[in-house]
Design a protein around this motif. Structure first.
Motif, short mmCIF file in Angstrom:
data_model
loop_
_atom_site.label_atom_id
_atom_site.label_comp_id
_atom_site.label_asym_id
_atom_site.label_seq_id
_atom_site.Cartn_x
_atom_site.Cartn_y
_atom_site.Cartn_z
N SER A 27 0.72 -1.07 0.02
CA SER A 27 0.03 -0.02 0.09
C SER A 27 0.86 1.40 -0.19
CB SER A 27 -0.87 0.00 1.15
OG SER A 27 -1.45 1.20 1.39
N ILE A 28 1.86 1.30 1.07
CA ILE A 28 2.49 2.57 1.07
C ILE A 28 3.68 2.81 0.01
CG2 ILE A 28 4.45 3.77 2.58
CD1 ILE A 28 1.29 3.95 3.50
N GLY A 29 4.06 1.39 -0.75
CA GLY A 29 4.68 1.49 -1.80
C GLY A 29 3.87 2.08 -2.99
N SER A 30 2.86 1.82 -3.35
CA SER A 30 1.84 2.32 -4.36
C SER A 30 1.81 4.02 -4.08
CB SER A 30 0.72 1.89 -4.39
OG SER A 30 0.96 0.33 -4.67
N LEU A 31 1.47 4.12 -2.99
CA LEU A 31 1.22 5.72 -2.26
C LEU A 31 2.67 6.26 -2.54
CD1 LEU A 31 -0.59 7.84 -1.21
CD2 LEU A 31 0.57 7.25 1.05
N SER A 32 3.63 5.73 -2.24
CA SER A 32 5.09 6.53 -2.34
C SER A 32 5.22 6.81 -4.12
CB SER A 32 5.94 5.62 -1.87
OG SER A 32 7.57 6.05 -2.10
N GLU A 33 5.03 5.82 -4.70
CA GLU A 33 5.19 5.99 -6.17
C GLU A 33 4.46 7.06 -6.67
OE1 GLU A 33 6.20 3.06 -9.58
OE2 GLU A 33 4.34 2.54 -8.75
N SER A 34 3.16 7.00 -6.41
CA SER A 34 2.23 8.29 -6.93
C SER A 34 2.57 9.50 -6.12
CB SER A 34 0.80 7.74 -6.29
OG SER A 34 0.42 8.16 -4.99
N LEU A 35 3.35 9.78 -5.14
CA LEU A 35 3.70 10.96 -4.66
C LEU A 35 5.07 11.37 -5.19
CD1 LEU A 35 2.31 10.48 -0.98
CD2 LEU A 35 1.13 11.51 -2.87
N GLY A 36 5.81 10.46 -6.15
CA GLY A 36 7.07 10.92 -6.62
C GLY A 36 8.18 10.33 -5.74
N SER A 37 7.92 9.54 -4.66
CA SER A 37 8.97 9.09 -3.66
C SER A 37 9.43 7.57 -4.03
CB SER A 37 8.30 9.04 -2.33
OG SER A 37 8.13 10.44 -1.95
N GLN A 38 9.08 7.01 -5.12
CA GLN A 38 9.52 5.97 -6.04
C GLN A 38 9.75 4.59 -5.12
OE1 GLN A 38 13.74 7.25 -7.15
NE2 GLN A 38 12.65 9.32 -7.97
N ARG A 39 8.87 4.51 -4.33
CA ARG A 39 8.54 3.34 -3.47
C ARG A 39 9.88 3.22 -2.36
NH1 ARG A 39 4.93 -0.64 -4.93
NH2 ARG A 39 3.62 -0.15 -6.71
N PHE A 40 10.19 4.28 -2.20
CA PHE A 40 11.61 4.15 -1.31
C PHE A 40 11.36 3.61 0.15
CE2 PHE A 40 14.12 6.70 2.25
CZ PHE A 40 15.22 6.24 1.80
N GLY A 41 12.08 2.86 0.57
CA GLY A 41 12.03 2.20 1.75
C GLY A 41 10.80 1.29 2.19
N THR A 42 9.98 0.82 1.13
CA THR A 42 9.01 -0.01 1.29
C THR A 42 9.20 -1.46 0.91
OG1 THR A 42 8.15 0.65 -1.00
CG2 THR A 42 7.38 2.15 0.95
N ARG A 43 10.12 -1.95 0.47
CA ARG A 43 10.43 -3.35 -0.20
C ARG A 43 11.30 -3.88 1.07
NH1 ARG A 43 11.69 -0.36 -4.80
NH2 ARG A 43 10.26 -0.51 -6.50
N TYR A 44 11.06 -5.32 1.12
CA TYR A 44 11.82 -6.17 1.96
C TYR A 44 12.69 -6.80 1.25
CZ TYR A 44 7.87 -5.89 5.24
OH TYR A 44 6.92 -5.51 6.12
N ARG A 45 14.13 -6.04 1.25
CA ARG A 45 15.23 -6.44 0.36
C ARG A 45 16.55 -6.19 0.93
NH1 ARG A 45 13.60 -7.90 -5.06
NH2 ARG A 45 11.52 -7.07 -5.31
N TYR A 46 17.49 -7.07 0.77
CA TYR A 46 18.83 -7.03 1.10
C TYR A 46 19.23 -5.55 0.53
CZ TYR A 46 19.67 -11.80 2.18
OH TYR A 46 19.60 -13.07 3.09
N ARG A 47 20.05 -4.87 1.43
CA ARG A 47 20.74 -3.68 1.26
C ARG A 47 21.77 -4.10 0.13
NH1 ARG A 47 20.35 1.08 3.28
NH2 ARG A 47 19.32 0.34 5.09
N ASP A 48 21.98 -3.56 -1.04
CA ASP A 48 22.59 -3.67 -1.80
C ASP A 48 24.42 -3.19 -1.68
OD1 ASP A 48 22.97 -4.29 -5.09
OD2 ASP A 48 24.18 -2.73 -4.72
N ASP A 49 25.15 -3.95 -2.03
CA ASP A 49 26.70 -3.69 -1.41
C ASP A 49 27.07 -2.57 -2.32
OD1 ASP A 49 26.56 -5.75 0.19
OD2 ASP A 49 27.50 -7.26 -1.33
N VAL A 50 26.74 -2.29 -3.41
CA VAL A 50 27.08 -1.16 -4.31
C VAL A 50 26.55 0.02 -4.16
CG1 VAL A 50 27.69 -0.46 -6.61
CG2 VAL A 50 27.94 -2.95 -6.10
N SER A 51 25.16 -0.12 -4.24
CA SER A 51 24.36 1.22 -4.05
C SER A 51 24.21 1.75 -2.69
CB SER A 51 22.99 0.90 -4.98
OG SER A 51 22.24 0.37 -4.19
N GLY A 52 24.07 0.70 -1.89
CA GLY A 52 23.89 1.05 -0.41
C GLY A 52 22.46 1.26 0.05
#
Length: 640
Positions: free
Chosen positions: A518-543
């Motif tokens: 839900s917040i991922g979709s809202l984030s995208e609609s508000l221009g925040s690109q789903r930031f901080g809403t996915r359950y993912r590993y932290r990427d070693d390169v991008s951080g």
């Protein structure tokens, strides 16, 4: 001089609560079904000892115990269980919740907010540190240099409809009576809090025996003033495109039949809030479904055209009004039928202060001979038919959708469709937070007045499983489907253990989409690109948190807590799992684990929700979202 009985404060509380009843329309029931709790040093020797003593007194005939005890696993969760139970019982019956000093009690704060915002009665008994202060500061005591009488339990004050702290036994009768008055008040009910210091709980006192006499608290149906009904009828008779918005007050009043009679007589279409969904059942010719930010295209089109809007038992929240952008007619007027003065005056409406059933019955009589024209009836039917086709396509997605999904994934709409179509009419679907409440609001086909339960006043993640237990305890003849996403599940899976312990069958449909959909979709609609809403590993390169999905096995987690778990990877597998869960005699929770694609959305009505966007930004996505936000703001109206 009256007779007395010597009891501790804890024993007096338990004995008093066991003698309280509620009554409405001549039907009487115990006010409290029991006591949920977790013991610690703050209540184990007070209220805890009293509950033990009462349980032993009914050994061998436990069903006669007026206040049975149930051990919970999380204090917030046990309040959710009480809320779920009380809502299913139309606020006529609830539970008591007892917790220990400090964090045990403050854990109930979120539950208190859920109860008060949704106007659901629950009785909270947080324990407090020593009233005598003889050993201060004690374990888990808050010390403030500016006030020695402040405790963490003061945090309950803004969240409670009634609050008292009993520092002497003599204060208890007034506190208890004030609590009962509030719990049975259809206008001002919510969380009721009596804070009990741990030393006071164990203190003995000579109580007048009449304190423990059986009491019945009448829950009335305030009638509407004849002049207000006449005024409301005049406004409605002037309408060419009227619309009813049915809220939770329809259910709590038991006014579904009166609403159906009103609509049958007048032909006025009915849109529903989250709390009011099911006010008319699926298939009724005047039902146009959900309204507002998560509404149907049918209801929102009629809202935009309406010249008179009749609110019945609604709070007019921002999701209902699409942040005051849903009603676009320049001359739109509102008529509010509501038992609560604070709601009856909203939207600049003509207020009819009354019980929903009484007001609707009186208004139907006052409108004899009035009906919307055939053009308006035909438009209702046309709009609803078009929306219902979209629901059908969402429940049964075609190859163009399913072939694009990764193997083993379903769409969320498809999951809801399977459960909706295989559930019996009397089964209950329950949800609270994430993207599913919005999808349920606009898609779910309700076939029984108590078949839909979405907590969307506080929209509290973690409500689903404990509240489902409460609903099942309130009516064991119904299956209860708790629809919960992985985010909500991770907030509060603990009450699966309570369901195992009490052999309470609830069916949990655990939808795994690896993040906050839900917040991922809202984030995208508000221009925040789903930031901080996915359950993912932290990427070693991008951080950043955009690596591979985390290897979290929620099915294994549920299984470890004692639930019977079924993992499904196809529509056919989900259908079989739902059928088996319903047919199962398993005395405990069943968890159906299914994975969905969070990028496939349910149909949208194009409605709006006011969530401000950053006014300045270096991101193109945020700049575009802000421009869209300003365009929507232009449609917002004060409605004063």
């Amino acid at each position: 001089m009256s007779d007395t009985v010597r009891l501790t404060v804890g024993q007096a509380v338990v004995r008093f609560l066991g003698q309280q009843w509620s009554e409405r329309d001549g039907e009487r029931q115990r006010l409290f079904a029991g006591c949920l709790g977790i013991f610690g040093h703050g209540n184990v020797a007070g209220v805890g000892q009293a509950l033990l003593q009462a349980e032993l007194a009914f050994e061998g005939h436990e069903d006669d115990n007026p206040l049975p005890y149930v051990l919970a696993r999380n204090e917030q969760a046990m309040v959710h269980t009480a809320v779920g139970y009380a809502r299913q019982r139309d606020r006529l019956q609830t539970w008591v919740c007892t917790a220990s000093v400090g964090p045990g009690s403050t854990n109930m704060l979120t539950g208190a907010a859920v109860a008060t915002i949704n106007r659901i009665p629950v009785l909270l008994l947080p324990s407090g540190t020593f009233a005598t202060r003889v050993s201060a500061p004690v374990l888990q005591e808050l010390e403030q240099p500016y006030a020695a009488d402040v405790t963490v339990n003061d945090a309950f004050r803004p969240l409670s409809k009634f609050f008292d702290r009993v520092t002497r036994p003599e204060q208890l009768p007034a506190a208890l009576l004030g609590a009962m008055r509030t719990l049975t008040d259809p206008v001002d009910t919510g969380a009721v809090t009596i804070a009990l210091p741990q030393d006071v709980q164990a203190e003995a006192f000579d109580w007048p025996v009449e304190l423990f006499s059986e009491r019945t608290w009448h829950i009335g149906r305030p009638p509407a003033e004849a002049s207000r009904i006449a005024a409301a009828a005049d406004v409605i008779r002037s309408a060419r495109r009227p619309l009813v918005v049915a809220g939770g007050g329809v259910h709590y009043s038991g006014a579904e039949g009166a609403l159906a009679d009103f609509c049958d007589a007048t032909g006025i279409p009915v849109a529903e809030t989250q709390a009011g969904k099911g006010s008319l059942l699926h298939g009724h010719p005047q039902l146009v479904g959900a309204i507002g930010s998560t509404g149907t295209t049918a209801a929102n089109a009629l809202a935009a055209e309406a010249d008179v809007v009749i609110g019945v038992g609604t709070r007019w929240s921002d999701f209902t009004t699409a942040s005051r952008s849903a009603f676009k007619d320049n001359g739109v007027r509102f008529v509010n039928l509501n038992v609560a003065p604070v709601d009856a005056v909203k939207q600049g409406g003509l207020s009819v202060l009354a019980d929903a059933r009484e007001a609707l019955t009186a208004l139907t009589s006052a409108l004899v001979g009035y009906s919307v024209d055939e053009v308006h009836r035909a438009r209702q039917a046309e709009l609803w038919s078009a929306w219902d086709e979209q629901v059908e396509a969402t429940y049964h997605p075609g190859a163009a959708v399913t072939d694009a999904l990764a193997e083993g994934l379903l769409t969320q709409g498809e999951v809801l469709g399977v459960v909706n179509e295989l559930a019996d009419p009397r089964d209950v679907v329950l949800c609270a937070a994430g993207s599913m409440p919005g999808d349920l609001h606009k898609l779910w086909r309700v076939r029984d007045r108590k078949g839909y339960h979405v907590e969307y006043g506080y929209s509290c993640m973690g409500y689903e499983i404990p509240a489902a237990i409460g609903v099942r305890l309130a009516d064991e003849s119904r299956e209860v489907f708790a629809m919960v996403g992985d985010g909500g599940y991770l907030m509060m899976p603990t009450e699966l253990v309570t369901a195992v312990q009490e052999r309470v069958k609830v069916i949990v449909v655990l939808v795994q989409n690896h993040g906050f959909h839900s917040i991922g979709s809202l984030s995208e609609s508000l221009g925040s690109q789903r930031f901080g809403t996915r359950y993912r590993y932290r990427d070693d390169v991008s951080g950043r948190l955009d690596g591979e999905p985390l290897p979290v096995d929620l099915a294994a987690n549920a299984r470890s807590l004692g639930a019977h778990v079924v993992e499904v990877h196809s529509r056919a597998g989900l259908e079989d799992a739902v059928k088996q869960a319903k047919a199962s005699s398993h005395a405990g929770p069943v968890v159906i684990h299914v994975q969905t694609d969070p990028t496939v959305h349910s149909p949208d009505s194009g409605s709006w929700w006011d969530v401000p966007v950053a006014e300045v930004s270096e991101l193109d996505s945020t700049q575009a979202a802000h421009a869209a936000y300003l365009a929507h703001k232009a449609d917002q109206r004060p409605l004063l």
